[in-house]
Design a protein around this motif. Structure first.
Motif, PDB file in Angstrom:
ATOM      1  N   GLU A   2      12.976   8.498  -9.196  1.00 33.31           N
ATOM      2  CA  GLU A   2      12.280   9.786  -9.317  1.00 33.31           C
ATOM      3  C   GLU A   2      10.761   9.621  -9.271  1.00 33.31           C
ATOM      4  OE1 GLU A   2      13.617  11.495 -12.930  1.00 33.31           O
ATOM      5  OE2 GLU A   2      15.757  11.383 -12.408  1.00 33.31           O
ATOM      6  N   ASN A   3      10.265   8.406  -9.520  1.00 33.58           N
ATOM      7  CA  ASN A   3       8.825   8.179  -9.586  1.00 33.58           C
ATOM      8  C   ASN A   3       8.266   7.471  -8.348  1.00 33.58           C
ATOM      9  OD1 ASN A   3       8.036   8.998 -12.489  1.00 33.58           O
ATOM     10  ND2 ASN A   3       9.867   7.734 -12.767  1.00 33.58           N
ATOM     11  N   LEU A   4       9.108   7.301  -7.322  1.00 36.18           N
ATOM     12  CA  LEU A   4       8.636   6.672  -6.090  1.00 36.18           C
ATOM     13  C   LEU A   4       8.834   7.624  -4.913  1.00 36.18           C
ATOM     14  CD1 LEU A   4       9.941   2.971  -6.277  1.00 36.18           C
ATOM     15  CD2 LEU A   4       7.654   3.839  -6.805  1.00 36.18           C
ATOM     16  N   LYS A   5       7.946   7.508  -3.938  1.00 35.22           N
ATOM     17  CA  LYS A   5       8.067   8.331  -2.740  1.00 35.22           C
ATOM     18  C   LYS A   5       9.250   7.858  -1.893  1.00 35.22           C
ATOM     19  CE  LYS A   5       3.128   9.420  -2.504  1.00 35.22           C
ATOM     20  NZ  LYS A   5       1.882   9.323  -1.698  1.00 35.22           N
ATOM     21  N   LYS A   6       9.741   8.773  -1.077  1.00 35.10           N
ATOM     22  CA  LYS A   6      10.931   8.509  -0.267  1.00 35.10           C
ATOM     23  C   LYS A   6      10.753   7.286   0.620  1.00 35.10           C
ATOM     24  CE  LYS A   6      14.049  10.699   3.060  1.00 35.10           C
ATOM     25  NZ  LYS A   6      14.317  11.932   3.858  1.00 35.10           N
ATOM     26  N   ASP A   7       9.555   7.128   1.227  1.00 33.05           N
ATOM     27  CA  ASP A   7       9.344   6.019   2.145  1.00 33.05           C
ATOM     28  C   ASP A   7       9.379   4.667   1.428  1.00 33.05           C
ATOM     29  OD1 ASP A   7       6.897   6.699   0.892  1.00 33.05           O
ATOM     30  OD2 ASP A   7       5.797   5.554   2.397  1.00 33.05           O
ATOM     31  N   ARG A   8       8.990   4.643   0.127  1.00 31.77           N
ATOM     32  CA  ARG A   8       9.020   3.393  -0.628  1.00 31.77           C
ATOM     33  C   ARG A   8      10.470   2.999  -0.961  1.00 31.77           C
ATOM     34  NH1 ARG A   8       6.126   0.574   0.954  1.00 31.77           N
ATOM     35  NH2 ARG A   8       6.733  -0.835  -0.738  1.00 31.77           N
ATOM     36  N   ILE A   9      11.294   3.999  -1.235  1.00 27.66           N
ATOM     37  CA  ILE A   9      12.708   3.716  -1.498  1.00 27.66           C
ATOM     38  C   ILE A   9      13.396   3.251  -0.216  1.00 27.66           C
ATOM     39  CG2 ILE A   9      14.897   4.702  -2.252  1.00 27.66           C
ATOM     40  CD1 ILE A   9      13.282   6.630  -3.999  1.00 27.66           C
ATOM     41  N   GLU A  10      13.021   3.880   0.904  1.00 24.69           N
ATOM     42  CA  GLU A  10      13.588   3.467   2.188  1.00 24.69           C
ATOM     43  C   GLU A  10      13.203   2.026   2.521  1.00 24.69           C
ATOM     44  OE1 GLU A  10      12.143   6.376   4.887  1.00 24.69           O
ATOM     45  OE2 GLU A  10      13.680   7.878   4.373  1.00 24.69           O
ATOM     46  N   ALA A  11      11.963   1.649   2.197  1.00 26.83           N
ATOM     47  CA  ALA A  11      11.507   0.275   2.444  1.00 26.83           C
ATOM     48  C   ALA A  11      12.313  -0.711   1.607  1.00 26.83           C
ATOM     49  CB  ALA A  11      10.017   0.150   2.130  1.00 26.83           C
ATOM     50  N   ALA A  12      12.611  -0.330   0.382  1.00 23.33           N
ATOM     51  CA  ALA A  12      13.412  -1.198  -0.489  1.00 23.33           C
ATOM     52  C   ALA A  12      14.841  -1.312   0.040  1.00 23.33           C
ATOM     53  CB  ALA A  12      13.410  -0.642  -1.913  1.00 23.33           C
ATOM     54  N   ASN A  13      15.385  -0.190   0.498  1.00 18.41           N
ATOM     55  CA  ASN A  13      16.740  -0.206   1.065  1.00 18.41           C
ATOM     56  C   ASN A  13      16.810  -1.107   2.300  1.00 18.41           C
ATOM     57  OD1 ASN A  13      18.596   1.464  -0.450  1.00 18.41           O
ATOM     58  ND2 ASN A  13      17.310   3.215   0.086  1.00 18.41           N
ATOM     59  N   LYS A  14      15.794  -1.047   3.122  1.00 17.02           N
ATOM     60  CA  LYS A  14      15.750  -1.859   4.341  1.00 17.02           C
ATOM     61  C   LYS A  14      15.712  -3.341   3.994  1.00 17.02           C
ATOM     62  CE  LYS A  14      13.137  -2.375   8.653  1.00 17.02           C
ATOM     63  NZ  LYS A  14      11.965  -1.880   9.444  1.00 17.02           N
ATOM     64  N   LEU A  15      14.891  -3.684   2.990  1.00 10.47           N
ATOM     65  CA  LEU A  15      14.799  -5.083   2.572  1.00 10.47           C
ATOM     66  C   LEU A  15      16.123  -5.564   1.966  1.00 10.47           C
ATOM     67  CD1 LEU A  15      13.168  -7.657   2.128  1.00 10.47           C
ATOM     68  CD2 LEU A  15      12.316  -6.675  -0.016  1.00 10.47           C
ATOM     69  N   GLN A  16      16.754  -4.707   1.171  1.00  6.09           N
ATOM     70  CA  GLN A  16      18.040  -5.077   0.565  1.00  6.09           C
ATOM     71  C   GLN A  16      19.096  -5.339   1.639  1.00  6.09           C
ATOM     72  OE1 GLN A  16      20.350  -2.042  -1.495  1.00  6.09           O
ATOM     73  NE2 GLN A  16      20.744  -3.461  -3.183  1.00  6.09           N
ATOM     74  N   THR A  17      19.116  -4.479   2.651  1.00  7.38           N
ATOM     75  CA  THR A  17      20.077  -4.649   3.743  1.00  7.38           C
ATOM     76  C   THR A  17      19.862  -5.976   4.464  1.00  7.38           C
ATOM     77  OG1 THR A  17      20.239  -2.250   4.085  1.00  7.38           O
ATOM     78  CG2 THR A  17      20.931  -3.676   5.911  1.00  7.38           C
ATOM     79  N   ALA A  18      18.592  -6.298   4.727  1.00  6.40           N
ATOM     80  CA  ALA A  18      18.267  -7.542   5.426  1.00  6.40           C
ATOM     81  C   ALA A  18      18.667  -8.759   4.604  1.00  6.40           C
ATOM     82  CB  ALA A  18      16.778  -7.580   5.747  1.00  6.40           C
ATOM     83  N   ARG A  19      18.430  -8.694   3.314  1.00  2.00           N
ATOM     84  CA  ARG A  19      18.738  -9.850   2.462  1.00  2.00           C
ATOM     85  C   ARG A  19      20.242  -9.994   2.236  1.00  2.00           C
ATOM     86  NH1 ARG A  19      14.222 -10.398  -2.233  1.00  2.00           N
ATOM     87  NH2 ARG A  19      15.402 -12.341  -2.512  1.00  2.00           N
TER      88      ARG A  19
END
Length: 290
Positions: A172-189
Motif C-alpha cells: 500500500e505504500n509503494l507505487k505500482k511500478d516499484r511493485i512491478e519491478a520487484a515482481n519482475k526481479l522475483q520471476t527472474a530469480r
C-alpha cells in the motif's frame, strides 16, 4: 529468513558477525593509517623554493616534508602554493603534534581527523615517514569497510520492514511500478531456481519509502524527522551506488567533510538499530524462559 539470519527465533540468541561492532573489529580496526598512507616527499631546507615547487607540481603533490640533511629527520613541511622565491626554509612551517598521527591509527579515528583536516602526516616509530590525505579514502581497503557498512544498513532496513508490516500490507505504500519491478526481479530469480519472497526483491529506495511511511519505525531508529530521514537515506543510497559501481571518486557531488559526516550518521543509525534488534532478542528470550 531476515530474523533468523541475525537472531534465533526460538532462543533470541544474536548471531556472531551481525553487529556493527563485529564489522568494525573485523574490518574497520584492521584498516590502519599504515595500510593507506603514502611516503612523504621531502626536500632540503636550503633548496630553491621555485625548483621544489616545480617538482611538486610535476608529481601532483601539494606538500613536502622539510629536512636539514638528506634522509634526515623531518623538521617541518611546505605547501606548494607558497613556494615562490627564495629558499625552502623561508616558506617552511614547523611540524607539531597537531599535524601528526601514529601509523597504528585505526580508520575510525582517521576519519575523524580527516573530517577536519585535508591531510595528516604519519609517524612510523619516532620519525615522520608518510602522509594521508582525504583522497586516500578512495582506496580499496576503505571501500571494503564502507561497502560492508552499507550492506549492513540495507539488511537492517529489510529486517525492520519485514517486522513492521503484516503480510503484503507494505504494498500500500509503494507505487505500482516499484511493485512491478520487484515482481519482475522475483520471476527472474525463480527462473534460476532461487526461492525468494517478493519482499526480498525490493530495492534500497523501496525499503527507504517503507521505513519513512512508519512513524513508529522512524522513532525506534531515532529518525524523528521524516524529511531528515529521507535526506540521510537518499545520500546513503547514493554512496552505496558509487561503491557498487566502483566510481573513482567517492566524494563526487559532495565534499569530503560531508561524506565523512554521512558515514558517521550511517554508523549511528546502524548502532541504534542494533540496540533495537537486541531488545527484540531479549523479548524472545524472556518468552522462552517463561
Amino acid at each position: 529468513m531476515g530474523y533468523q539470519l541475525w537472531t534465533s527465533p526460538i532462543t533470541g540468541y544474536r548471531r556472531k558477525g551481525t553487529r556493527l561492532s563485529d564489522l568494525r573489529s573485523a574490518l574497520g580496526a584492521g584498516i590502519l593509517a599504515r595500510t593507506i598512507f603514502e611516503p612523504l616527499q621531502c626536500c632540503p631546507v636550503d633548496a630553491s623554493a621555485h625548483e621544489i615547487g616545480g617538482i611538486l607540481k610535476e608529481r601532483g603533490f601539494d606538500v613536502a616534508g622539510v629536512q636539514t640533511v638528506q634522509n634526515g629527520p623531518v623538521i617541518g613541511f611546505v605547501k606548494r602554493e607558497t613556494l615562490r622565491g627564495g629558499s625552502v626554509k623561508e616558506h617552511a612551517s614547523p611540524m607539531s603534534a597537531e599535524h601528526l598521527i601514529s601509523d597504528a591509527t585505526p580508520l575510525g579515528e582517521l576519519l575523524t581527523v580527516l573530517r577536519a583536516k585535508e591531510r595528516i602526516f604519519v609517524l612510523v616509530g619516532t620519525e615522520v615517514k608518510g602522509i594521508v590525505t582525504r583522497a586516500d579514502l578512495n582506496k580499496p581497503q576503505v571501500r571494503v569497510y564502507l561497502f560492508g557498512l552499507m550492506s549492513l544498513l540495507e539488511m537492517h532496513l529489510r529486517f525492520w520492514v519485514r517486522r513492521s508490516y503484516d503480510g503484503d500490507s507494505w504494498k500500500e505504500n509503494l507505487k505500482k511500478d516499484r511493485i512491478e519491478a520487484a515482481n519482475k526481479l522475483q520471476t527472474a530469480r525463480r527462473a534460476r531456481n532461487e526461492e525468494i519472497t517478493l519482499l526480498d526483491c525490493l530495492q534500497f529506495c523501496d525499503k527507504r519509502e517503507l521505513l519513512l511511511a512508519r512513524t513508529d519505525l522512524r522513532t525506534k531508529l531515532g529518525l524523528h524527522s521524516k524529511k531528515q530521514a529521507n535526506y540521510l537515506l537518499q545520500r546513503a543510497e547514493d554512496l552505496r551506488n558509487r561503491l557498487a559501481h566502483s566510481q573513482l571518486d567517492l566524494v563526487q557531488g559532495s565534499s569530503w567533510p560531508g561524506l565523512i559526516e554521512l558515514i558517521e550518521k550511517i554508523e549511528t543509525l546502524v548502532h541504534k538499530s542494533d540496540d533495537a534488534v537486541e531488545q527484540e532478542a531479549k523479548s524472545v528470550r524472556k518468552s522462552v524462559d517463561v
